[in-house]
Every structure is written in C-alpha cells, then in structure tokens.
Motif scaffolding. Structure first.
Motif, PDB file in Angstrom:
ATOM      1  N   ILE A 171     -25.462  -9.286  25.516  1.00 26.04           N
ATOM      2  CA  ILE A 171     -25.775  -8.645  26.804  1.00 26.04           C
ATOM      3  C   ILE A 171     -26.010  -9.718  27.873  1.00 26.04           C
ATOM      4  O   ILE A 171     -25.608  -9.554  29.027  1.00 26.04           O
ATOM      5  N   ASN A 216     -21.816  -2.611  32.996  1.00 27.07           N
ATOM      6  CA  ASN A 216     -20.929  -2.032  31.990  1.00 27.07           C
ATOM      7  C   ASN A 216     -20.054  -3.101  31.371  1.00 27.07           C
ATOM      8  O   ASN A 216     -19.842  -4.170  31.951  1.00 27.07           O
ATOM      9  N   LEU A 220     -20.136  -4.707  18.852  1.00 21.91           N
ATOM     10  CA  LEU A 220     -20.399  -3.338  19.301  1.00 21.91           C
ATOM     11  C   LEU A 220     -19.317  -2.384  18.815  1.00 21.91           C
ATOM     12  O   LEU A 220     -19.608  -1.261  18.392  1.00 21.91           O
ATOM     13  N   CYS A 274     -18.823   1.039  27.870  1.00 25.01           N
ATOM     14  CA  CYS A 274     -20.184   0.837  27.379  1.00 25.01           C
ATOM     15  C   CYS A 274     -21.081   0.585  28.583  1.00 25.01           C
ATOM     16  O   CYS A 274     -20.947  -0.430  29.271  1.00 25.01           O
ATOM     17  N   ILE A 293     -24.626  -0.241  30.186  1.00 26.82           N
ATOM     18  CA  ILE A 293     -25.838  -0.976  29.832  1.00 26.82           C
ATOM     19  C   ILE A 293     -26.912  -0.617  30.856  1.00 26.82           C
ATOM     20  O   ILE A 293     -26.761  -0.907  32.047  1.00 26.82           O
ATOM     21  N   SER A 345     -25.502   5.754  21.335  1.00 33.53           N
ATOM     22  CA  SER A 345     -26.484   5.045  22.148  1.00 33.53           C
ATOM     23  C   SER A 345     -27.366   4.145  21.291  1.00 33.53           C
ATOM     24  O   SER A 345     -27.802   4.515  20.199  1.00 33.53           O
ATOM     25  N   LEU A 386     -27.742   0.796  25.430  1.00 39.83           N
ATOM     26  CA  LEU A 386     -26.281   0.705  25.486  1.00 39.83           C
ATOM     27  C   LEU A 386     -25.710   2.069  25.137  1.00 39.83           C
ATOM     28  O   LEU A 386     -26.108   2.656  24.124  1.00 39.83           O
ATOM     29  N   THR A 387     -24.818   2.591  25.948  1.00 44.38           N
ATOM     30  CA  THR A 387     -24.195   3.881  25.642  1.00 44.38           C
ATOM     31  C   THR A 387     -22.688   3.730  25.633  1.00 44.38           C
ATOM     32  O   THR A 387     -22.095   3.405  26.661  1.00 44.38           O
TER      33      THR A 387
END
Ligand code: MD3
Ligand code: FE
Length: 194
Positions: free
Chosen positions: A20, A47, A80, A97, A99, A125, A188-189
């Motif tokens: 990240i 993202n 990920l 993704c 963030i 998530s 995170l999604t």
C-alpha cells in the motif's frame, strides 16, 4: 456475507502494508467529495487496478486514472490477486481495488455499492489496522441493521444476496491495533466493475 476473522497472518498484513505504501507513493490518497454539494468525505481514498472508484461534484463513478495526478492507477499487486482467487475462484477477474484510509475520526455512512455493472460478481474486503464498528443492513435503507467489529486481518466476502445490502462504518476504535505507525484503519475493497 462471509466474515473470515483473522484470515491474514501478521506477516501477510505487513506485506500488504508495504504494498500500500508503494501504491500511495505513485497514486496519493485523495479527498473524495459528495456529488452536488462538494462536501468532503472523512475517508481518504486511492485505487489500484484497471479502474478506480472516485467521488467528486459531478458524481460517483469508476475511471481509469487518478483524479489529481491524471495518471493511470497502479497495477493490483500479485499478493492481492492471489487472495482474490483463493477465495473467489477463477471465474471473475478483479478490475478495481479501492483503498480507504480512516483517520480515528473518519466514518462512512450507510450506503449501497451499486456503481458496478454486474451485481453477480463478488466483492472482497480486507481490514488492516485499528478495529472498526461495521454496520450491515438489508436491501432497503429502512431495513433493520446489525453492527459488529472488524479486526485487522479480517476479510469480508460479499456474494449474491449480500452484495446489495446497505452497509457503513460507524466508527474507528483508535489504538486497538499496532499494525500501522499512526492510529487509523485501512480497508481494501476488490471489485469487478464491468
Ligand atoms: C456489505 N467500505 O468502500 S468494506 C466501500 O470498511 C465500503 O471501508 C467499507 O463500504 C470499509 O464501499 C466496508 C466491506 C463491504 C464492502 C462491500 C459491501 C461490505 C459490504 C457490499 C455489500 C454489503
Ligand atoms: Fe460500500
């Protein structure tokens, strides 16, 4: 909804954090704003992936570039994608993704995720850092809700019926995790957009 408490080891969580850091050095956290009014969200976002979710005065949407730098979003790291495929299988490809960074006072109101084209696709998530109180409702805003705590390393998998349920983050519980060097929470999604 599938809640997988402490799915990620401390080592995996730290690897995600490092990743990240690399993403945010290329695509810095930005301040999303509400459509029409322009009121700032308390959550900061960035993202990675082919598309990223953005919010500004003209609306909520997915776009292929950062709203401030205009650069394409960084790629979704392999670690990920591996988590995604371990839990989701091979039939769906994660295209975005998001963030989210929650400072201790940040929250996210009750909402539905409906900016994607296909609600059959799952959403995954990952929570990192301080605990939060998460709220899950039903398919109508007025449906009853229940709240529970999400801890660092937890994963939530939304499939089928749960995909369109109202949800939000009521509050962060500062200093409940030592993972981040400052108090707060990262989420995170991962999603399929098209
Ligand atoms: C339940 N994020 O970015 S993630 C969002 O913790 C968002 O940052 C929250 O809601 C966060 O849109 C919650 C877990 C999550 C994601 C999608 C859902 C829960 C969900 C979709 C339907 C129901
Ligand atoms: Fe959401």
């Amino acid at each position: 909804m599938r809640h997988l408490p402490k799915y990620l080891s401390l080592e995996e969580q730290n690897q995600l954090l490092e990743m990240i850091r690399e993403i945010t050095s290329d695509a810095p956290l930005f301040i999303p704003t509400m459509p029409r009014w322009g009121t700032a969200f308390s959550v900061r976002m960035t993202n990675c992936g082919d598309y990223g979710w953005v919010a500004d005065k003209s609306g909520y949407r997915y776009q292929s570039f950062h709203p401030d730098t205009k650069k394409p979003w960084p790629k979704i790291p392999t670690q990920l994608l591996d988590i995604w495929h371990d839990l989701v299988g091979e039939q769906w490809r994660a295209e975005a993704c998001l963030i989210n960074y929650y400072a201790p006072n940040a929250k996210m109101g009750l909402h539905q995720d409906n900016d994607e084209a296909n609600f059959d696709a799952p959403v995954l998530s990952i929570s990192l850092g301080d605990d939060c109180i998460f709220r899950l409702g039903g398919l109508k805003r007025s449906d009853p809700t229940q709240s529970f705590t999400l801890n660092s390393g937890d994963i939530i998998l939304l499939e089928k019926e749960s995909r369109l349920k109202f949800h939000g983050v009521d509050r962060i519980k500062p200093n409940t995790s030592m993972l981040l060097s400052k108090p707060g929470r990262l989420n995170l999604t991962m999603r399929v957009v098209n």
